[in-house]
Design an enzyme around this catalytic site. Structure first.
Site, PDB file in Angstrom:
ATOM      1  N   ASP A 155     -17.745   9.867 -30.505  1.00 11.52           N
ATOM      2  CA  ASP A 155     -16.701  10.871 -30.317  1.00 11.52           C
ATOM      3  C   ASP A 155     -15.817  10.884 -31.557  1.00 11.52           C
ATOM      4  OD1 ASP A 155     -14.599  12.463 -29.495  1.00 11.52           O
ATOM      5  OD2 ASP A 155     -13.987  11.195 -27.822  1.00 11.52           O
ATOM      6  N   HIS A 164     -17.958  12.447 -26.317  1.00 17.23           N
ATOM      7  CA  HIS A 164     -16.776  13.197 -25.905  1.00 17.23           C
ATOM      8  C   HIS A 164     -17.107  14.139 -24.742  1.00 17.23           C
ATOM      9  CE1 HIS A 164     -12.727  14.685 -26.528  1.00 17.23           C
ATOM     10  NE2 HIS A 164     -13.187  15.870 -26.160  1.00 17.23           N
ATOM     11  N   SER A 181      -9.076  14.807 -23.272  1.00 18.85           N
ATOM     12  CA  SER A 181      -9.183  15.525 -24.548  1.00 18.85           C
ATOM     13  C   SER A 181      -7.855  16.198 -24.903  1.00 18.85           C
ATOM     14  CB  SER A 181     -10.340  16.525 -24.439  1.00 18.85           C
ATOM     15  OG  SER A 181     -10.682  17.024 -25.689  1.00 18.85           O
TER      16      SER A 181
END
Ligand SMILES: *[C@@H]1O[C@H](CO)[C@@H](O)[C@H](O)[C@H]1NC(C)=O
Ligand SMILES: *[C@@H]1O[C@H](CO)[C@@H](O)[C@H](O)[C@H]1NC(C)=O
Length: 403
Positions: A343, A373, A189
């Site tokens: 995501d 995600h 991320s």
């Protein structure tokens, strides 16, 4: 009696109403995920409330999750775990106990959390780094870079860069018995964002002699330019990272000025004079047809007069690695990119994979249809999902073969 009975019936109904969130179709274990996400949802509501009341910054309150999840550095039978500092930046260091057969491989890891949250000591990160260290017999350096909103761009980037640069010195590598030809950067991320930015910056740093063997980007955030990509559409239904939270993370990385957040939310934050950058995130050319889902490409709407001047960071490739030129991408090391279908950041990763391949970089793009995600972090009970084990195993397999 009647009132008690009413409460008894109402409470579970209210609870169920609170737990329920619409889940996109095709997600693995949707009901289980819905229940597991409830604590995150509750902290989100709490943070919004205390922020509204002016008691605490939204992100400070969100850190409750990080605090609850953090564990002290503890060694086990396989790995020695210590907290130390590299170039004055705190790191958690994982050294395998197994005898090395020659020099070891190494990974410098950057945790996720939107540049505002997260900690190398969170149980899930600690577990991931420990397993990589054990299974690859590798040295892992997990970095506790400073966070926004207290420390905005470029501070988080500079912290991770300075740790990486410190570690890549020959004298440090040899101190830890590391093979200088087998070092990678990795992150998930916001950490994937930092890893991609570090890999690019190293190419231009004449002081660094060691070349990275690989970069590993787990559902990375890679661009600020277009926040209306196909993966961002319907973004408020996506588990764990709805579009509004991603917009908040992006804007907080640069400023708490709500005008940037509002402009990003309506995707009108890029001025016309930066229009040439849109070629780097043109999803009608860079996304495979399956990810475009038949949507028609719309030209960007320019706006945000003055925002780019006040907060130039959001157009800086160190914050948005997808904005680097092809000439720069060409020299990047082999790359692993994980993307998840459900995501908002899916298209960032998919477009970077495409651009890197076109530039001649060896890329493994692992796209998972039934994941969301953050999925790779859910490997520990009670927050455990089968999809997380699957993702983690393919990530480790790739490392075994490519690092
Ligand atoms: C130590 O490594 C072995 C072999 O990989 C594994 O089976 C065991 O679970 C590990 N121990 C811990 C505490 O992780
Ligand atoms: C994006 O690509 C399409 C063609 O695939 C083109 O028509 C459009 O002008 C491009 N837009 C930008 C901003 O590069």
């Amino acid at each position: 009696m009647g009132a008690k009975l009413l409460c008894l019936c109402l409470l579970p109904a209210l609870l169920a109403y609170y737990i329920y969130s619409p889940m996109p179709e095709g997600l693995a274990e949707p009901w289980k995920l819905m229940v597991l996400l409830t604590p995150f949802k509750a902290v989100g509501h709490l943070a919004a409330a205390v922020d509204l009341l002016g008691l605490m910054h939204y992100m400070e309150a969100m850190r409750l999750i990080t605090v609850i999840e953090t564990v002290v550095a503890t060694s086990d039978e396989n790995v020695t775990v210590t907290s130390t500092e590299f170039n004055n930046v705190p790191v958690r260091l994982y050294l395998p106990r197994r005898a090395p057969d020659g020099l070891r491989r190494a990974m410098v890891y950057f945790h996720g959390g939107g540049w505002c949250l997260g900690d190398a000591g969170m149980k899930s990160y600690d577990h991931m780094c420990r397993r990589v260290s054990n299974e690859l017999n590798a040295v892992v350096v997990s970095v506790n870079y400073r966070l926004a909103p207290e420390h905005r761009f470029p501070v988080p980037f500079e912290d991770v860069y300075s740790v990486t640069k410190f570690f890549l010195q020959s004298r440090v590598l040899s101190q830890y018995g590391v093979d200088p030809t087998r070092v990678c950067v990795a992150g998930d991320s916001a950490g994937g964002n930092l890893a991609a930015a570090v890999a690019q910056q190293l190419l231009e740093d004449a002081e660094v002699k060691t070349k990275l063997k690989a970069q590993v980007l787990l559902y990375p955030a890679l661009q600020t330019l277009d926040l209306d990509l196909p993966s961002y559409r319907d973004g408020d239904n996506k588990p764990l990272l709805p579009r509004r939270l991603m917009v908040r993370f992006w804007s907080e990385y640069f400023t708490s000025d709500p005008s940037l957040r509002e402009a990003m939310a309506s995707n009108r934050h890029v001025p016309a004079e930066s229009g040439h950058l849109f070629q780097f995130v043109n999803w009608s050319q860079l996304l495979p047809a399956g990810m475009r889902k038949g949507l028609a490409y719309t030209a960007p709407t320019y706006g945000g007069a003055g925002l780019a001047r006040r907060y130039p960071g959001f157009l800086d490739p160190r914050a948005a690695p997808l904005l680097a030129s092809d000439a720069r991408l060409r020299h990047l090391p082999r790359t692993y990119i994980l993307t998840c279908e459900h995501d908002v950041l899916r298209d960032d990763g998919a477009m970077y994979a495409q651009r890197l391949r076109a530039a001649g970089v060896t890329v493994t793009h692992d796209h998972t249809q039934d994941a969301f995600h953050g999925a790779i972090m859910f490997t520990l009970w009670p927050f455990e999902l089968a999809v997380a084990h699957r993702l983690f195993n393919s990530y480790v397999e790739w490392l075994k073969e490519n690092l």
